[in-house]
Design a protein around this motif. Sequence first.
Motif, PDB file in Angstrom:
ATOM      1  N   GLU A  48       0.847  -1.190   0.000  1.00 20.13           N
ATOM      2  CA  GLU A  48       0.000   0.000   0.000  1.00 20.13           C
ATOM      3  C   GLU A  48       0.884   1.243   0.000  1.00 20.13           C
ATOM      4  N   TYR A  49       0.628   2.165  -0.909  1.00 19.22           N
ATOM      5  CA  TYR A  49       1.400   3.411  -1.027  1.00 19.22           C
ATOM      6  C   TYR A  49       2.898   3.133  -1.171  1.00 19.22           C
ATOM      7  N   GLY A  50       3.221   2.054  -1.849  1.00 18.89           N
ATOM      8  CA  GLY A  50       4.612   1.728  -2.128  1.00 18.89           C
ATOM      9  C   GLY A  50       5.369   1.060  -0.984  1.00 18.89           C
ATOM     10  N   SER A  51       4.693   0.742   0.114  1.00 20.76           N
ATOM     11  CA  SER A  51       5.387   0.127   1.250  1.00 20.76           C
ATOM     12  C   SER A  51       5.801  -1.302   0.916  1.00 20.76           C
ATOM     13  N   PRO A 166       0.673  11.620   0.420  1.00 22.12           N
ATOM     14  CA  PRO A 166       1.683  12.238  -0.443  1.00 22.12           C
ATOM     15  C   PRO A 166       2.113  11.247  -1.523  1.00 22.12           C
ATOM     16  N   PRO A 167       2.748  11.736  -2.577  1.00 16.04           N
ATOM     17  CA  PRO A 167       3.197  10.812  -3.618  1.00 16.04           C
ATOM     18  C   PRO A 167       4.290   9.873  -3.099  1.00 16.04           C
ATOM     19  N   ALA A 168       4.226   8.638  -3.524  1.00 15.32           N
ATOM     20  CA  ALA A 168       5.256   7.658  -3.162  1.00 15.32           C
ATOM     21  C   ALA A 168       6.459   7.847  -4.072  1.00 15.32           C
ATOM     22  N   ILE A 174       5.630   5.934   3.255  1.00 16.41           N
ATOM     23  CA  ILE A 174       4.328   6.538   3.556  1.00 16.41           C
ATOM     24  C   ILE A 174       3.624   5.680   4.592  1.00 16.41           C
ATOM     25  N   TYR A 175       2.996   6.354   5.553  1.00 18.12           N
ATOM     26  CA  TYR A 175       2.277   5.699   6.636  1.00 18.12           C
ATOM     27  C   TYR A 175       0.841   6.227   6.707  1.00 18.12           C
ATOM     28  N   ARG A 176      -0.005   5.429   7.326  1.00 20.04           N
ATOM     29  CA  ARG A 176      -1.316   5.895   7.757  1.00 20.04           C
ATOM     30  C   ARG A 176      -1.163   6.425   9.187  1.00 20.04           C
TER      31      ARG A 176
END
Length: 183
Positions: A48-51, A166-168, A174-176
């Motif tokens: 998710e979001y590049g993680s 924000p953009p990855a 990126i975190y929630r």
Amino acid sequence: MIAMQYSFTLPADYDMEIIDRRIRDKGPAMNGFPQLGFKAFLSARQGEYGSRENLYAPFYLWDQPEGASSFICGPGFAALSDAFGRPRIRHWIVWHAHVSPDLAAARFADSEHLAIEPHASLSDLRQQEVDLAKQATRDSHALACIVAFDPYDWATVRFGLHAEAPPASNTNQIYRVGHLARG
């Protein structure tokens, strides 16, 4: 001011609802903690979001180092250590901290860690990073923008809190934001 963060990498098949529940249950206990600027209870899910990993990784901004010491030596951190093991805590001297009055609207965070080149002018680097942080605050409408450095590992951290993801990139995580506590 100092910033600090620890992170737990969790297995790919870990039920992240356990972390979400922990944040919901334990997060409010940090509200009003002495000398705390804020604590962002952060999680990331693999894919998710590049993680690349499942993470639980709270980030703190302390007004005074004594607040961090009181927390680390207190019962809340002892309970965390009992549940997950005692983490290594990264900590940084803050060069710049912008915290919006609308901080409660933060739903996402991002961090970027960069090595400081040997023989780099720290004075020049500090000014460049502060200028970048101010520009990022204006351009992205960040709710918090922190830039800090670690003189042991000679590295900087750029940290932001945002209402929207924000953009990855290849260099940021990126975190929630599950909960945001204020001192």
